[in-house]
Design an enzyme around this catalytic site. Structure first.
Site, short mmCIF file in Angstrom:
data_model
loop_
_atom_site.label_atom_id
_atom_site.label_comp_id
_atom_site.label_asym_id
_atom_site.label_seq_id
_atom_site.Cartn_x
_atom_site.Cartn_y
_atom_site.Cartn_z
N TYR A 240 21.73 46.13 -82.70
CA TYR A 240 22.53 45.59 -82.34
C TYR A 240 23.68 45.87 -81.71
CZ TYR A 240 18.57 41.94 -83.03
OH TYR A 240 17.63 41.24 -83.49
N TYR B 60 19.10 34.95 -78.90
CA TYR B 60 19.65 33.90 -79.78
C TYR B 60 20.55 35.13 -80.36
CZ TYR B 60 18.23 36.35 -84.50
OH TYR B 60 18.09 37.99 -85.30
N ARG B 61 20.18 36.61 -79.91
CA ARG B 61 21.43 38.10 -80.90
C ARG B 61 21.23 39.12 -79.48
NH1 ARG B 61 20.01 39.60 -86.64
NH2 ARG B 61 21.76 40.27 -86.86
#
Ligand code: ADP
Length: 520
Positions: free
Chosen positions: A91, A464-465
């Site tokens: 991420y 969600y991310r």
């Protein structure tokens, strides 16, 4: 300083002045602006690392030092990118969204305070899952952690990006109960009962009086969390459960439709994750042990993998926590429900306090071995996650899988997918594993990712991310009311952070000062 990446509109001379100011305030041993420092704060998994090069990093060790750093950032308009331990791999890791930002590394803030009577721990951001685990073992405290699949990171950082674990406390962000936050203008605030001086209930009642703000600092760029209370799960008397394997891709439908109601009824309190055959193979073996053919693995290889590990197309582990008598009763219900949908294998597991324990995510043990999967293709491995949110509906989950799997084949990538249960939702986590030394493969990743986002968007499924590269893309997909939520976020951002110094671009939230940086 010629090669230093700079934020838009910045000069090297100005960054150099800022560096000197950080050194004067924090001491030179907490300020890192060498070329090697910058390399260590890059995101090694990013498709193009250069997009997120920091200018340098600073590592304050107290809330006062964080405040001092924020003051300097405002003075020079230097964007700061806070990280706890920076292990948000897939991420963005340690790297900032906006190249030229200065990483605010909080990993040296490692205080742990433990309220053993209530199972509340007050943590600074640098406390890693291993640190807290060791602390609990050392002090023989009757509590278990909720660890993510790769546990190098911090307890707070993981919860701040809505990471998940596998126990009944697995939705980590729900375990926050009051925070201490440095705002972008430098003031310190305590949320919940922390706003009430000396309240013994700071870590016990999450809401306080009036609006409750904890989630406002999650996945946002509204403040720097310097301390947070988190709830831990009391050590259970017993752990029971089963590992269940299913033979066909279509079995996903029955699995979701059987487990979903048990989860919603809270008979099942942890969050199981249904995963495919590649999970084991990618961790324990490499691709070339199976085939040298390019393109997505074909069915004969999939069968060989399944045979070797004796696993299904899908597998899921269910676990019950708590009193032994209760677990035994609930186990019977689970066993019948799962047997009714005809698994190819159902392996029971049971543990009671005092027996040797399995070291896994289900017992809250920190682990890092799942990251071995990035060696699957060979070369310098990396991964990013594509993780849309779905309802707990078997037909919809199966359709989503079929669409995604077809795309993996189209782009010639090996499928590693899972469907993780929350209380009412599924997170469909798809790991895109890649070899950074394979330029052909790396050229496919970005169009592949964007196609998946568009496919999901067409179904009404949002992520969600997401990775730094896609924060704007995902923010844009949350488009109701002409992007009303983004407008609200940016109104709040500009009010709290008039100079736009804190994590510009995080979650697609840009302060006016960096408006032009939003990507398509
Ligand atoms: P971990 O330590 O678990 O690896 P990271 O440090 O990578 O977590 O942080 C995860 C995400 O949360 C990052 O996007 C980061 O910007 C944000 N974040 C981390 N720590 C803080 C903090 N103390 N305050 C505000 N945001 C944070």
């Amino acid at each position: 300083m010629a090669d230093i990446p700079l934020p838009p509109g910045f000069t090297a001379a100005k960054m150099s002045q800022a560096q000197k100011a950080f050194e004067a305030a924090l001491g030179a041993d907490k300020v890192f602006f060498e070329a090697l420092d910058r390399i260590s704060y890059q995101d090694k998994f990013a498709i193009d690392e250069a997009r997120h090069h920091p200018a340098g990093a600073i590592a304050p060790t107290s809330v006062e030092e964080v405040q001092a750093a924020v003051k300097i950032a405002n003075q020079f308009r230097v964007p700061l990118w806070p990280i706890s331990r920076g292990k948000n791999l897939g991420y963005g890791g340690t790297a900032p969204e906006l190249a030229g930002s200065v990483v605010l590394d909080l990993s040296r803030m490692k205080k742990i305070e433990f309220d053993a009577a209530n199972g509340v721990v007050t943590l600074e951001p640098g406390v890693g899952f291993y640190d807290l685990y060791d602390y609990i073992q050392q002090h023989k405290l009757p509590y278990w952690l909720s660890t993510p699949g790769n546990s190098w990171g911090s307890v707070i950082g993981n919860a701040l990006d809505r990471g998940v674990g596998y126990t009944p406390y697995g939705e980590n962000t729900k375990n926050f109960c009051g925070m201490e936050v440095v705002l972008p203008t430098g003031e310190v605030v305590r949320t919940g009962m922390g706003a009430f001086s000396n309240a013994p209930t700071w870590g016990l009642y999450p809401f306080g009086y009036g609006p409750a703000w904890d989630q406002m600092f999650v996945q946002s760029n509204f403040g720097i969390v310097t301390k947070a209370n988190m709830w831990l799960m009391p050590e259970p008397e017993s752990l029971m459960g089963m590992d269940v394997e299913f033979d066909r891709p279509e079995d996903l439908k029955a699995m979701v439709d059987t487990i979903g109601p048990l989860r919603r009824e809270r008979l099942l309190q942890q969050s199981p994750s249904i995963g495919n055959w590649l999970r084991a193979a990618a961790v324990l073996t490499t691709r070339k042990e199976w085939t040298d053919k390019p393109g997505a693995l074909d069915d004969s290889v999939i069968s060989a993998i399944r045979k070797k590990f004796n696993i299904g197309w899908w597998g899921v582990s269910l676990r019950l926590y708590g009193r032994e008598e209760v677990n035994k009763a609930v186990y019977k219900v689970l066993e019948k429900a799962m047997s009714d949908i005809k698994p190819m294998l159902l392996k029971p597991t049971t543990w009671v306090k005092g027996q040797p324990m399995e070291y896994s995510g289900w017992t809250g043990t920190p682990m890092t071995f799942p990251m071995q999967n990035i060696n699957w293709y060979g070369g310098r491995g990396g991964h990013i996650g594509f993780s849309p949110l779905l309802p707990q509906d078997g037909t919809k989950a199966l359709e989503q899988f079929q669409r995604t799997y077809a795309r993996y084949k189209e782009y010639g990538m090996d499928y590693q997918g899972s469907f993780a249960f929350g209380e009412r939702h599924l997170v469909n986590v798809n790991a895109m594993i890649f070899d950074k030394d394979n330029p052909q493969m790396m050229g496919r990743i970005d169009p592949f990712f964007r196609t998946l986002v568009a496919d999901a968007k067409a179904q009404g499924y949002g992520e969600y991310r997401t990775h730094l590269d896609y924060m704007d893309l995902v923010a844009e997909s949350y488009d109701w009311g002409g992007g009303a939520l983004r407008k609200l976020n940016e109104k709040v951002k500009n009010a709290l952070d008039p100079n736009g110094i804190l994590a510009p671009g995080k979650s697609g939230i840009w302060p006016t000062t960096y408006n032009g940086e939003r990507k398509a």
